[in-house]
Write an enzyme that holds these catalytic residues in place. Structure first.
Site, PDB file in Angstrom:
ATOM      1  N   GLU A 271       0.778  -1.235   0.000  1.00  0.00           N
ATOM      2  CA  GLU A 271       0.000   0.000   0.000  1.00  0.00           C
ATOM      3  C   GLU A 271       0.813   1.290   0.000  1.00  0.00           C
ATOM      4  O   GLU A 271       0.320   2.323   0.484  1.00  0.00           O
ATOM      5  CB  GLU A 271      -0.909  -0.009   1.227  1.00  0.00           C
ATOM      6  CG  GLU A 271      -0.175   0.138   2.590  1.00  0.00           C
ATOM      7  CD  GLU A 271       0.132  -1.174   3.295  1.00  0.00           C
ATOM      8  OE1 GLU A 271       0.203  -2.211   2.601  1.00  0.00           O
ATOM      9  OE2 GLU A 271       0.313  -1.160   4.531  1.00  0.00           O
ATOM     10  N   GLU A 305      -5.629  -2.590  -0.501  1.00  0.00           N
ATOM     11  CA  GLU A 305      -4.485  -1.660  -0.548  1.00  0.00           C
ATOM     12  C   GLU A 305      -4.980  -0.221  -0.601  1.00  0.00           C
ATOM     13  O   GLU A 305      -4.421   0.668   0.027  1.00  0.00           O
ATOM     14  CB  GLU A 305      -3.561  -1.963  -1.732  1.00  0.00           C
ATOM     15  CG  GLU A 305      -3.075  -3.414  -1.808  1.00  0.00           C
ATOM     16  CD  GLU A 305      -2.450  -3.950  -0.532  1.00  0.00           C
ATOM     17  OE1 GLU A 305      -1.888  -3.166   0.258  1.00  0.00           O
ATOM     18  OE2 GLU A 305      -2.542  -5.182  -0.304  1.00  0.00           O
TER      19      GLU A 305
HETATM   20  N1  ARG Z   1       1.043  -4.418   3.870  1.00  0.00           N
HETATM   21  C1  ARG Z   1       0.924  -5.371   2.812  1.00  0.00           C
HETATM   22  C2  ARG Z   1      -0.540  -5.738   2.738  1.00  0.00           C
HETATM   23  O1  ARG Z   1      -1.406  -5.269   3.219  1.00  0.00           O
HETATM   24  C3  ARG Z   1       1.710  -6.607   2.992  1.00  0.00           C
HETATM   25  C4  ARG Z   1       3.149  -6.419   3.261  1.00  0.00           C
HETATM   26  C5  ARG Z   1       3.763  -7.712   3.623  1.00  0.00           C
HETATM   27  N2  ARG Z   1       5.134  -7.514   3.993  1.00  0.00           N
HETATM   28  C6  ARG Z   1       5.902  -8.522   4.408  1.00  0.00           C
HETATM   29  N3  ARG Z   1       7.111  -8.255   4.733  1.00  0.00           N
HETATM   30  N4  ARG Z   1       5.487  -9.738   4.448  1.00  0.00           N
HETATM   31  O2  ARG Z   1      -1.108  -6.562   2.242  1.00  0.00           O
HETATM   32 ZN    ZN Z   2      -2.690  -4.950   4.291  1.00  0.00          ZN
END
Ligand code: ARG
Ligand code: ZN
Length: 881
Positions: A271, A305
């Protein structure tokens, strides 16, 4: 690669930084092997901070090449630089100052896909959670927020596009053969939301006018030639923007919103402010190449996102322990969005199925952790179904406890109080407590204690007194690090269904709180008594799955059948069917294990066929009813000493009995009109396809010939039907000529489409039985296999480990040994991917003894391997503990 240091991070150690970051100015001179990064950071010492405290910046595999303080070189005696930190001493006590860090990085060799890397000739970043420190030295933690200016300089050739967060400032020629672009993001953000993309991509453009009249340019960037496949994603984006305004009062806040689809990505999507980066699997779709499930995932993840713009970006997390503050809430929001776009009950059923098959096992095994954990070794290992999906359930329970109006007030208060801040779970819960006046302190245990509560239910009806009494007992088994559990506040939606099918309105309820059909269980043991109940009611409890708990309730079959046929809550109907089917499947498994015959209960068969054939019910619901509990569900219900072969045989025998009894119904459904109609991805059409295809699966069991599936394959006019037919062929008739022919045709037809090839790989990797392992080994030698592409690795190794119980749990343990080799090899390139696939071993202790021995030995091979990443070493350590 960073190898394991064994260091543990504790929530209790949280303290704010000594320095406040005021602004960030980054300049990139992109080069595939030698990218120059210059970071100008303006800091001031926080009020009250120690005037001697040094500035400590995070790094990861970095080499410092220049360091200035207010434009003057800092003498070597004043700082220490290592690959993973930069410590600068003797900085001004009072006045703001500028630190300028210069370093060089090599995106080309970055196979971890964290930080700045290359994918198909495109520069791309992934910074959450701690990837920014692989780009430059920085206070890389989510509570350090600042506005960013970013200047990107790159060769014009190959990089017409230079993108970063925020609004476009300007650009032009730079020097011989190079150009530049500058971006400014006015919204203070943490480094994990930084993004940069550069390269040569095609674009799909649109516009959105926000409720207050702001014009937003929408752009989705994809590989050239794939633009038509981004249309659905664009449509989903516009619907998401509108929905967030209407449902949550959240408006977009920049002039431009961009999405970039890349083919090498560790997760679903990210995101980054104004510049979301996606695994292209969750952007690209057309009827020929994407299935209904793909469309639904695209809609869901585009929304997810986008919704992060408020829940994650405008209000971010104080520290990584608070991850579920943004993820649990945002999953709740995307679930609600999908429910509004599609069928609410069917969406709920699908979400609960997913929760039970993924999160419940996590919560009862060695990797169990609360949605808000208080220690971690590797934060990347906490992007779990507990943080995401259970986090969403916890948010949903707040909505259930408060009711829609107070929930809305609480959300508004949260946005009002914390916009622009890095918040905590406590801040979030307090907003609801303050908005509603309700005490949520006991409820907060859902965030801090792991484990799925078990609620035991018993009831009695007193006809003379017209009183129904309900006794509930809650327990939570110990989880790692939490031997003793407190009673939780569990909201249980319920209905007492009377003889005439009406839902009883009790005159009074004693023994605890009961409001708007929701009973609040707060004690370990509690008896509620409902008065004014005129006949013995059928109890329907945990309607809509109001609480993520297991129920122990020996409800008689007749009551379950009544619920399955007549409940107004469609989730409860589905649950009743499951409650009828699971004991039958368990009995069947035991029969197989004892060498007996599988006998399927006639009542179950009749009820199921009736519901599946009931055209007054929506097709997607009937398809869910038809999809019996999975082999993994049965294993979970058995709770230990699992023999996957027996489960497989028992489940197949049960399906065959149902299919044979309902042959006519299934034939009608499979041959129903609509076959061959023009494709539309909408939920109703998708539901009709899923029912038809479900019937086709059942017929393969009754008819025992590949003819029908082969014809369906030949006739298919969209990927949903095509892939389903191929899955029936591969699952049921793997060695038939029809199957081989279809697989070859599929491979040839889609040879240049990576996402469809992933399906081709995973369909074959999912073929049950001992042969799976050799088949997968052979497929890894195929010219289409790409070991560096996460989607491809998941489609083969991931499918074996997560979605092929009999293939993976081969009695001789060979597949476990194979997995161990693969994990060790993948870990060297991409630790996150390796660690994720390794979690498939988390339930090894519930296997029968000889398989468990083999699994343990394979796990030990991994834990003994030299140079493991923190990611893998953390997971294997916890699984073996
Ligand atoms: N924030 C992202 C989402 O909402 C996923 C990020 C995952 N990061 C990780 N290091 N596994 O879906
Ligand atoms: Zn997320």
């Amino acid at each position: 690669m960073r190898t394991d240091t064994g260091q543990i991070v504790h929530l209790a150690d949280y303290r704010p930084t000594d320095f406040v970051l005021e602004r960030v100015d980054l300049t990139f001179e992109l080069d595939p092997k030698n990218t120059k990064v210059e970071a100008r950071l303006i800091f001031h010492r926080r009020e009250g901070a120690d005037s001697q405290a040094p500035l400590v910046l995070d790094g990861d595999e970095l080499t410092l090449s220049g360091l200035l303080l207010d434009q003057v070189e800092i003498p070597a005696s004043q700082y220490d630089a290592t690959p993973d930190s930069l410590t600068i001493r003797d900085l001004p006590a009072e006045t703001p100052f500028e630190i300028c860090v210069t370093n060089y990085i090599n995106p080309q060799v970055n196979t971890q896909l964290m930080g700045l890397y290359r994918t198909n000739g495109v520069y791309c970043t992934q910074c959450e959670a701690e990837g920014f420190r692989r780009i430059t030295y920085f206070p890389d933690r989510p509570d350090v927020l600042a506005p960013y200016t970013v200047t990107i300089i790159a060769a014009k050739e190959g990089n017409p596009l230079l993108l970063s967060n925020g609004n476009f400032l300007g650009g032009g020629n730079y020097d011989e053969g190079r150009h530049f672009a500058a971006w400014f993001d006015p919204h203070p953000k943490p480094s994990y939301l930084f993004a940069l993309v550069a390269g040569d991509l095609g674009v799909v453009e649109d516009r959105f006018t926000t409720v207050s009249g702001r014009e937003v340019a929408l752009k989705i960037y994809v590989e050239h030639g794939k633009e038509p496949r981004a249309a659905y994603a664009m449509d989903a984006l516009k619907r998401s923007m509108k929905w967030d305004e209407e449902r949550f009062g959240r408006e977009y806040d920049l002039d431009i919103f961009m999405i970039v689809a890349v083919s090498d990505f560790n997760m679903g999507a990210m995101e980054n402010k104004g510049l979301n980066v996606f695994n292209d699997k969750f952007v690209l779709a057309d009827p020929e190449t994407a299935s209904d499930a793909d469309y639904a995932n695209i809609e869901r993840i585009i929304a997810h996102e986008y919704f992060h713009n408020w829940t994650g970006n405008r209000i971010t997390c104080r520290d990584w322990f608070q991850l579920c503050l943004k993820e649990g809430l945002t999953v709740y929001r995307d679930q609600e969005f999908s429910a509004d776009m599609r069928s609410r009950p069917v969406k709920r059923i699908a979400d609960v199925r997913h929760l039970k098959s993924e999160q419940f096992p996590e919560d009862s095994g060695p990797l169990a952790h609360p949605p808000r954990p208080d220690t971690y070794r590797e934060i990347n290992n906490f992007y779990t179904t507990t943080v995401y999906e259970k986090g969403a359930e916890v948010t949903r329970m707040i909505a259930t406890i408060l009711g829609a109006d107070d929930f809305k007030k609480g959300m508004d208060l949260y946005f009002e109080r914390h916009d622009g801040e890095a918040a905590t779970v406590e801040d979030f819960v307090k907003s609801f407590a303050d908005a509603s006046g309700r005490d949520l302190s006991q409820f907060s245990l859902w965030y801090t204690e792991a484990g799925t509560p078990l609620v035991s239910v018993s009831s009695a009806y007193d006809a003379g007194k017209a009183t129904f009494s309900l006794t509930l007992e809650q327990t939570v088994a110990p989880t790692p690090g939490q031997p003793v559990k407190q009673p939780r506040h569990i909201p249980l939606s319920l209905a007492l269904i009377l003889d005439n099918g009406q839902i009883a309105e009790p005159q009074a309820v004693a023994g605890g709180e009961y409001r708007a059909g929701v009973l609040h269980l707060t004690e370990r043991n509690q008896t509620f008594s409902f008065s004014g109940i005129s006949s013995r009611p059928v109890l329907s409890i945990n309607r809509s799955f109001s609480a993520p708990v297991n129920l122990h309730f020996e409800q008689n079959a007749a009551d379950l059948v009544q619920i399955a046929r007549h409940e107004t809550d469609m989730f409860a109907r589905f649950q009743a069917l499951t409650d009828l089917a699971l004991p039958a499947l368990i009995a069947a498994t035991k029969a197989v294990q004892n060498g007996g015959e599988v006998r399927t209960d006639a009542e179950l068969i009749a009820t199921l066929i009736e519901i599946v054939g009931d055209s007054s019910l929506e097709p997607a619901f009937r398809a869910q009813a038809l999809a019996l509990p999975s082999e993994t569900d049965i294993a979970r219900e058995l709770g230990g000493n699992t023999d996957p072969d027996a489960i497989h045989k028992a489940r197949n025998a049960t399906i065959k009995a149902i299919a044979t009894a309902g042959l006519e119904t299934f034939r009608q459904l499979a041959e129903a009109s609509g076959n061959g109609e023009a494709y539309s991805p909408d939920a109703d059409s998708a539901g009709r396809r899923s029912l038809r295809n479900g019937a086709l699966s059942f017929l393969a069991f009754a008819e025992e010939t590949p003819a029908r599936a082969a014809k369906a394959y030949a006739d298919a006019t969209n990927m949903t039907d095509l892939a389903h037919a191929l899955s029936v062929l591969t699952q049921r008739f793997p060695d038939s000529a029809e199957t081989k022919e279809a697989l070859t045709a599929f491979e040839t037809r889609f040879a240049d489409n990576a996402l469809v090839l992933d399906k081709w790989f995973s369909l074959q990797a999912a073929i049950p039985g001992d042969g799976a392992l050799d088949r997968i080994k052979a497929l890894m030698k195929s010219k289409h296999f790409i070991a560096t592409n996460p989607n491809r690795v998941r489609s083969l190794v991931g499918t074996l480990a997560f979605a092929n119980p009999t293939g993976f749990h081969r009695a001789d343990g060979a597949a476990y040994r194979f997995l161990a080799e693969q994990i060790i090899a993948i870990d060297k390139r991409n630790p996150q991917l390796a660690a994720r696939i390794l979690t498939s071993m988390r339930s090894w202790r519930s296997l029968e003894a000889s398989r468990a021995e083999h699994a343990k030995a394979a796990l030990s091979t991994i834990s003994d391997a030299k140079g493991l990443s923190t990611d893998v070493s953390d997971i294997v350590g916890r699984i073996l503990k």
